[in-house]
Design an enzyme around this catalytic site. Structure first.
Site: not given
Length: 135
Positions: A34, A42, A61, A68
């Site tokens: 994940t 990103e 970010g 997920h």
């Protein structure tokens, strides 16, 4: 930042390698981790706006809201799609999805902030010089 249309999009394709797997993150399964999937989201969002940043600007970010949905085995390919959904001053909001050759594996929103690179680096250097606060 130069003007960009809401709806602008980009795609990123990535083959899952051993270094991308959950086995490197405290899990015993050779599937896309994940944290790596978030990183790929990103990267995909950054591709949407890379040609619209002014000299001296960069993005960082700022936030994720993500799910997920399914595992992607090592050796498989995952395709990510990011679409700019909103510009709120210096915050850029993206819808990001990903699928492998079988399933939709990821859905979410990623937010990036446009910052002045020199100022960011200056603040980072100052923080590093000051060192951690004693606890």
């Amino acid at each position: 930042m130069r003007p960009i249309d809401v709806g602008a999009s980009a795609t990123h394709t990535h083959q899952v390698e051993a270094a991308d797997c959950a086995t490197n993150w405290g899990n015993d399964l050779p599937v896309l981790a994940t944290p790596v999937l978030l990183w790929l989201a990103e990267i995909t969002a950054m591709r949407v706006i890379e040609d619209h940043l002014d000299d001296g600007e960069m993005t960082v970010g700022y936030g994720h809201t993500a799910t997920h949905l399914a595992a992607t085995p090592q050796g498989w390919t995952v395709r990510l799609h990011a679409r700019l959904t909103r510009v709120d001053k210096k915050l850029l909001h993206f819808e990001v999805t990903a699928e492998d050759d079988r399933d939709v594996v990821f859905k979410g929103e990623h937010v990036r902030a446009v910052v002045d690179r020199d100022r960011f680096v200056e603040r980072l250097d100052s923080k590093a010089l000051a060192g951690p606060v004693p606890r």
